[in-house]
Design a protein around this motif. Structure first.
Motif, PDB file in Angstrom:
ATOM      1  N   HIS A 105       0.803  -1.220   0.000  1.00  0.00           N
ATOM      2  CA  HIS A 105       0.000   0.000   0.000  1.00  0.00           C
ATOM      3  C   HIS A 105       0.837   1.272   0.000  1.00  0.00           C
ATOM      4  N   GLY A 106       2.096   1.172   0.407  1.00  0.00           N
ATOM      5  CA  GLY A 106       2.930   2.361   0.499  1.00  0.00           C
ATOM      6  C   GLY A 106       2.583   3.266   1.671  1.00  0.00           C
ATOM      7  N   VAL A 107       1.801   2.757   2.623  1.00  0.00           N
ATOM      8  CA  VAL A 107       1.345   3.559   3.763  1.00  0.00           C
ATOM      9  C   VAL A 107       2.441   3.645   4.820  1.00  0.00           C
ATOM     10  N   ARG A 108       2.576   4.833   5.397  1.00  0.00           N
ATOM     11  CA  ARG A 108       3.598   5.063   6.415  1.00  0.00           C
ATOM     12  C   ARG A 108       3.236   4.360   7.730  1.00  0.00           C
ATOM     13  N   ARG A 109       4.283   3.895   8.406  1.00  0.00           N
ATOM     14  CA  ARG A 109       4.090   3.185   9.666  1.00  0.00           C
ATOM     15  C   ARG A 109       3.359   4.044  10.691  1.00  0.00           C
ATOM     16  N   GLU A 110       3.639   5.330  10.737  1.00  0.00           N
ATOM     17  CA  GLU A 110       2.995   6.184  11.731  1.00  0.00           C
ATOM     18  C   GLU A 110       1.489   6.280  11.528  1.00  0.00           C
ATOM     19  N   LEU A 111       1.036   6.065  10.286  1.00  0.00           N
ATOM     20  CA  LEU A 111      -0.402   6.058  10.046  1.00  0.00           C
ATOM     21  C   LEU A 111      -1.042   4.790  10.609  1.00  0.00           C
ATOM     22  N   TYR A 112      -0.347   3.671  10.521  1.00  0.00           N
ATOM     23  CA  TYR A 112      -0.844   2.456  11.166  1.00  0.00           C
ATOM     24  C   TYR A 112      -0.879   2.634  12.688  1.00  0.00           C
ATOM     25  N   ASP A 113       0.145   3.297  13.214  1.00  0.00           N
ATOM     26  CA  ASP A 113       0.151   3.587  14.656  1.00  0.00           C
ATOM     27  C   ASP A 113      -1.073   4.409  15.047  1.00  0.00           C
ATOM     28  N   ALA A 114      -1.404   5.395  14.219  1.00  0.00           N
ATOM     29  CA  ALA A 114      -2.562   6.251  14.500  1.00  0.00           C
ATOM     30  C   ALA A 114      -3.859   5.447  14.433  1.00  0.00           C
ATOM     31  N   GLN A 115      -3.961   4.556  13.456  1.00  0.00           N
ATOM     32  CA  GLN A 115      -5.145   3.685  13.388  1.00  0.00           C
ATOM     33  C   GLN A 115      -5.281   2.858  14.658  1.00  0.00           C
ATOM     34  N   ALA A 116      -4.194   2.209  15.047  1.00  0.00           N
ATOM     35  CA  ALA A 116      -4.232   1.331  16.216  1.00  0.00           C
ATOM     36  C   ALA A 116      -4.635   2.104  17.471  1.00  0.00           C
ATOM     37  N   GLU A 117      -4.128   3.317  17.604  1.00  0.00           N
ATOM     38  CA  GLU A 117      -4.488   4.137  18.759  1.00  0.00           C
ATOM     39  C   GLU A 117      -5.973   4.490  18.742  1.00  0.00           C
ATOM     40  N   ALA A 118      -6.482   4.853  17.559  1.00  0.00           N
ATOM     41  CA  ALA A 118      -7.902   5.209  17.449  1.00  0.00           C
ATOM     42  C   ALA A 118      -8.801   3.999  17.665  1.00  0.00           C
ATOM     43  N   LEU A 119      -8.300   2.815  17.323  1.00  0.00           N
ATOM     44  CA  LEU A 119      -9.065   1.586  17.519  1.00  0.00           C
ATOM     45  C   LEU A 119      -8.915   1.021  18.930  1.00  0.00           C
ATOM     46  N   GLY A 120      -7.882   1.473  19.640  1.00  0.00           N
ATOM     47  CA  GLY A 120      -7.632   0.969  20.992  1.00  0.00           C
ATOM     48  C   GLY A 120      -7.116  -0.449  21.009  1.00  0.00           C
ATOM     49  N   ILE A 121      -6.335  -0.828  19.974  1.00  0.00           N
ATOM     50  CA  ILE A 121      -5.814  -2.190  19.846  1.00  0.00           C
ATOM     51  C   ILE A 121      -4.313  -2.120  19.587  1.00  0.00           C
ATOM     52  N   PRO A 122      -3.504  -2.928  20.272  1.00  0.00           N
ATOM     53  CA  PRO A 122      -2.064  -2.952  19.980  1.00  0.00           C
ATOM     54  C   PRO A 122      -1.803  -3.429  18.552  1.00  0.00           C
ATOM     55  N   ILE A 123      -0.713  -2.954  17.973  1.00  0.00           N
ATOM     56  CA  ILE A 123      -0.332  -3.382  16.632  1.00  0.00           C
ATOM     57  C   ILE A 123       1.079  -3.945  16.661  1.00  0.00           C
ATOM     58  N   ARG A 124       1.278  -5.035  15.949  1.00  0.00           N
ATOM     59  CA  ARG A 124       2.570  -5.713  15.868  1.00  0.00           C
ATOM     60  C   ARG A 124       3.088  -5.603  14.449  1.00  0.00           C
ATOM     61  N   TYR A 125       4.369  -5.253  14.288  1.00  0.00           N
ATOM     62  CA  TYR A 125       4.960  -5.114  12.958  1.00  0.00           C
ATOM     63  C   TYR A 125       5.948  -6.246  12.694  1.00  0.00           C
ATOM     64  N   ILE A 126       5.868  -6.802  11.499  1.00  0.00           N
ATOM     65  CA  ILE A 126       6.917  -7.662  10.979  1.00  0.00           C
ATOM     66  C   ILE A 126       7.749  -6.799  10.038  1.00  0.00           C
ATOM     67  N   GLU A 127       8.988  -6.563  10.390  1.00  0.00           N
ATOM     68  CA  GLU A 127       9.845  -5.695   9.591  1.00  0.00           C
ATOM     69  C   GLU A 127      10.578  -6.525   8.543  1.00  0.00           C
ATOM     70  N   LEU A 128      10.481  -6.079   7.289  1.00  0.00           N
ATOM     71  CA  LEU A 128      11.018  -6.823   6.160  1.00  0.00           C
ATOM     72  C   LEU A 128      12.085  -6.019   5.433  1.00  0.00           C
ATOM     73  N   PRO A 129      13.104  -6.695   4.892  1.00  0.00           N
ATOM     74  CA  PRO A 129      14.071  -5.983   4.044  1.00  0.00           C
ATOM     75  C   PRO A 129      13.399  -5.504   2.776  1.00  0.00           C
ATOM     76  N   MET A 130      13.966  -4.492   2.145  1.00  0.00           N
ATOM     77  CA  MET A 130      13.350  -3.905   0.968  1.00  0.00           C
ATOM     78  C   MET A 130      13.262  -4.915  -0.179  1.00  0.00           C
ATOM     79  N   GLU A 131      14.288  -5.716  -0.367  1.00  0.00           N
ATOM     80  CA  GLU A 131      14.258  -6.778  -1.379  1.00  0.00           C
ATOM     81  C   GLU A 131      14.048  -8.088  -0.632  1.00  0.00           C
ATOM     82  N   CYS A 132      12.805  -8.361  -0.300  1.00  0.00           N
ATOM     83  CA  CYS A 132      12.487  -9.500   0.561  1.00  0.00           C
ATOM     84  C   CYS A 132      12.040 -10.695  -0.275  1.00  0.00           C
ATOM     85  N   SER A 133      12.740 -11.805  -0.125  1.00  0.00           N
ATOM     86  CA  SER A 133      12.334 -13.026  -0.812  1.00  0.00           C
ATOM     87  C   SER A 133      11.136 -13.635  -0.093  1.00  0.00           C
TER      88      SER A 133
END
Length: 223
Positions: free
Chosen positions: A47-75
């Motif tokens: 989606h190209g969405v910034r991580r801070e926007l997901y953080d804002a969603q999670a805060e507004a929803l009142g639910i913790p969010i977990r990130y899986i961080e991937l390399p840019m060229e991820c197999s």
């Protein structure tokens, strides 16, 4: 004798930040955590969405969010390895179910089931196999609001990126494009709805076009 209450399974929702994930949460009612992946650049790869926007969603929803961080060229092998590590951790935490917002793509559903095989975690599809014309109406009638952040250039031109997903957008979508974008025609970012404590303040930025694989995609930046 009072009836015995059966506890709801501990559920993690695979989270894209888009309309289908938001509606799946609406159907589920309660989840333990949201799970999404981001690249090293701090954006979701699809989606190209910034991580801070997901953080804002999670805060507004009142639910913790977990990130899986991937390399840019991820197999795919690296992605599956990192996902498996998270599922193993979820098992130790007593997570019983991971829910997905897929609508009708059988191959994607089969792939997700395969990735959960060998674990004690079940897959769940709370919005599976709807009539997508009816599903988009249910989504809009529920009061969700979203911005279109990515469009497939083979299906829609760049002017569709950055628009709100509303009746006007749907009226302009060409014949043959799924109204829910389930074939990848477009992706969205939800910023308001019945599950939000308050709307997010989202600003539409520049739209850029990128070559991805054999295709061309238009990405609208959100702030």
């Amino acid at each position: 004798m009072a009836e015995t209450q059966t506890a709801e399974p501990k559920t993690v929702l695979s989270w894209s930040g888009g309309k289908d994930a938001a509606y799946a949460l609406f159907e589920l009612g309660e989840v333990t955590e949201l799970l999404t992946s981001v690249g090293e650049n701090g954006r979701s790869s699809m989606h190209g969405v910034r991580r801070e926007l997901y953080d804002a969603q999670a805060e507004a929803l009142g639910i913790p969010i977990r990130y899986i961080e991937l390399p840019m060229e991820c197999s795919n092998e690296e992605y599956e390895s990192r996902m498996a590590a998270v599922m193993a951790e979820y098992e130790t935490r007593g997570i019983e179910r991971v829910a997905f917002a897929d609508l009708f793509l059988e191959d994607i559903r089969a792939y997700r089931k395969e990735q959960l095989a060998g674990t004690d975690i079940e897959g769940s599809w709370p919005v599976w196999n709807p009539d997508t014309d009816e599903q988009i109406r249910r989504y809009l009638d529920a009061g969700f609001r979203a911005t279109v952040v990515t469009v497939d250039g083979a299906e829609l031109d760049a002017s569709f990126a950055g628009r709100e997903l509303d009746e006007s957008f749907l009226a302009d979508v060409p014949d043959g494009v799924d109204p829910c974008g389930e074939n990848g025609e477009f992706h969205t970012f939800v910023w308001d709805g019945p599950t939000f404590d308050s709307p997010l303040s989202v600003e539409v930025g520049e739209t850029v076009t990128k070559e991805v694989g054999d295709g061309e995609y238009h990405y609208c930046d959100l702030y």
